[in-house]
Design an enzyme around this catalytic site. Structure first.
Site, PDB file in Angstrom:
ATOM      1  N   CYS A 242       0.816  -1.220   0.000  1.00 47.20           N
ATOM      2  CA  CYS A 242       0.000   0.000   0.000  1.00 47.20           C
ATOM      3  C   CYS A 242       0.847   1.267   0.000  1.00 47.20           C
ATOM      4  O   CYS A 242       0.358   2.341  -0.353  1.00 47.20           O
ATOM      5  CB  CYS A 242      -0.927   0.020   1.219  1.00 47.20           C
TER       6      CYS A 242
ATOM      7  N   SER B 253     -11.719   0.082   3.784  1.00 43.65           N
ATOM      8  CA  SER B 253     -11.655   0.617   2.431  1.00 43.65           C
ATOM      9  C   SER B 253     -12.144  -0.416   1.423  1.00 43.65           C
ATOM     10  O   SER B 253     -11.970  -1.623   1.613  1.00 43.65           O
ATOM     11  CB  SER B 253     -10.216   1.013   2.106  1.00 43.65           C
TER      12      SER B 253
ATOM     13  N   HIS C 270      -9.302   2.699  -2.210  1.00 45.85           N
ATOM     14  CA  HIS C 270      -7.913   2.272  -2.004  1.00 45.85           C
ATOM     15  C   HIS C 270      -7.443   1.474  -3.213  1.00 45.85           C
ATOM     16  O   HIS C 270      -7.661   0.262  -3.309  1.00 45.85           O
ATOM     17  CB  HIS C 270      -7.832   1.436  -0.734  1.00 45.85           C
TER      18      HIS C 270
END
Length: 393
Positions: free
Chosen positions: A86, A217, A337
């Site tokens: 991420c 998310s 996301h």
């Protein structure tokens, strides 16, 4: 070192786009960023391309940036492929900043693209498991990696820790999730544009106890691009945003259990580089793969004292009119996301805020902002974190 600024930002909408390729998504972001910076493709001297899952979702390994950039004319230049879960987008920006600050280049592009959704949902959820140590992993419940990302199980355990050690309640988590969803409703780039009250959040489907689906998310496709430069005309422009600090850190060694975690270490280093502290920030975008992550980021980044999270949540400290607006974009919970793009989407949103160009999402006269995103898990802790401090030029 050269003074480095962000002169252009652009992104595509985040969402579920089974009919769009990484090339399609990337072009939207790049075209917008270059137009925003007032430059063309030929002005870009290098590109740092961030992506996390393409090899497992689309089968495109190795030359991801070259494949996405070539149709746009981003060819012949050095293209560096960056993968760090991420935190990939934050990592790409960090490398872009270093490349320009060192004087090697005067204008580079950081581009993040993620195509995470697939017709076979199990393929998507299995891909997320690559963000942990696959030989060690961590305990998950039935269905993890098949019906949901296994990271939701970790987020649920972190939420329980907040309940037990920090006095946070379900109502506190719901209030923060609602804040993000209501912001996303106003964000034309957001995945979730339907809003939601705290009651809506609490009554939504439970994914892993205690987290409901609206506390985490969504799986998003999308792209974001940032032009980083030291060109004198850009540095002098009133629309450029200064990069005061760019730092990264990873999980501490196993034999140093009391050492700062990756988020704490990267934040401390960034404030030291910028010469200012968390109390000087007017705005923040932090990692919120779930609301539990966000509340932990408040303290790890130094914005909130440990034990104050519940009060912050219930008193609206992080809302648009609060003392420390956080994730005004909707964050990962609301905006979505898209792993490789999320860190750069944060920069897009903060740059627009600092310029006063955020429209319905604008907060009152922000001058400095901190941006944090983490990624992956090694031996239970976040594997890597990047922190950037930005300021109105």
């Amino acid at each position: 070192m050269s003074k480095v600024v962000v002169s252009g930002v652009g992104m595509s909408p985040f969402g579920k786009f089974l009919d769009k390729s990484m090339k399609d998504l990337g072009r939207v972001a790049v075209d917008a960023a270059l137009a925003d910076a007032g430059i063309g493709v030929k002005d870009v001297q290098a590109m740092f391309f961030s992506n996390a899952l393409a090899g497992l979702i689309t089968g495109q390994e190795c030359i991801r940036g070259e494949v996405v950039g070539y149709p746009m004319g981003l060819a012949g230049i050095p293209i560096h492929n960056v993968e760090n879960a991420c935190a990939s987008g934050g990592n790409a920006l960090h490398l872009a900043w270093m490349a320009v600050a060192s004087g090697m280049y005067d204008t580079v592009l950081a581009l993040g693209v993620e195509k995470a959704n697939h017709e076979d949902r199990q393929r998507t959820f299995s891909a997320y498991a690559a963000g942990m140590d696959v030989e060690q992993g961590f305990a998950t419940g039935d269905g993890a990696g098949q019906e949901r990302s296994p990271f939701v199980d970790r987020q649920a355990r972190l939420a329980a820790t907040l309940f037990e050690e920090r006095g946070v309640t379900m109502e506190g988590l719901a209030r923060v999730a609602s804040r993000s969803l209501e912001s996303a409703r106003l964000n034309p780039f957001a995945h979730r544009r339907f809003g939601g009250s705290p009651e809506d959040v609490l009554s939504a489907r439970v994914v892993v106890e205690p987290l409901t689906v609206l506390m985490s998310s969504p799986v998003s496709d999308g792209a974001a691009a940032v032009v980083v430069t030291s060109r004198p005309e850009a540095v002098a422009s009133g629309r450029s945003v200064d990069i005061l600090a760019s730092r990264m850190a990873t999980r501490p060694p196993a034999d140093r259990p009391d050492a700062p975690n990756a988020v704490e270490a990267s934040a401390h280093a960034a404030y030291e580089q910028a010469g200012i502290g968390p109390g000087d920030m007017d705005l923040a975008e932090v990692h919120d793969a779930s609301v539990a992550y966000e509340l932990m980021a408040w303290t790890d980044v130094g914005l909130c004292k440990p034990g104050e999270e519940q009060r912050w949540a219930m008193e609206g400290v992080t809302e648009a009119g609060g003392a420390m607006p956080v994730n005004r974009s909707g964050g990962l919970v609301g905006r979505g996301h898209a792993l490789g793009a999320s860190g750069l989407a944060q920069i897009h949103d903060v740059v627009r805020q600092l310029r006063g160009e955020a429209g319905d999402l604008q907060v009152a006269d922000p001058r400095r902002a901190v941006v944090q995103i983490g990624g992956g898990v090694v031996d239970w802790l976040t594997a890597v974190s990047s922190v950037h401090v930005l300021a109105k030029g």
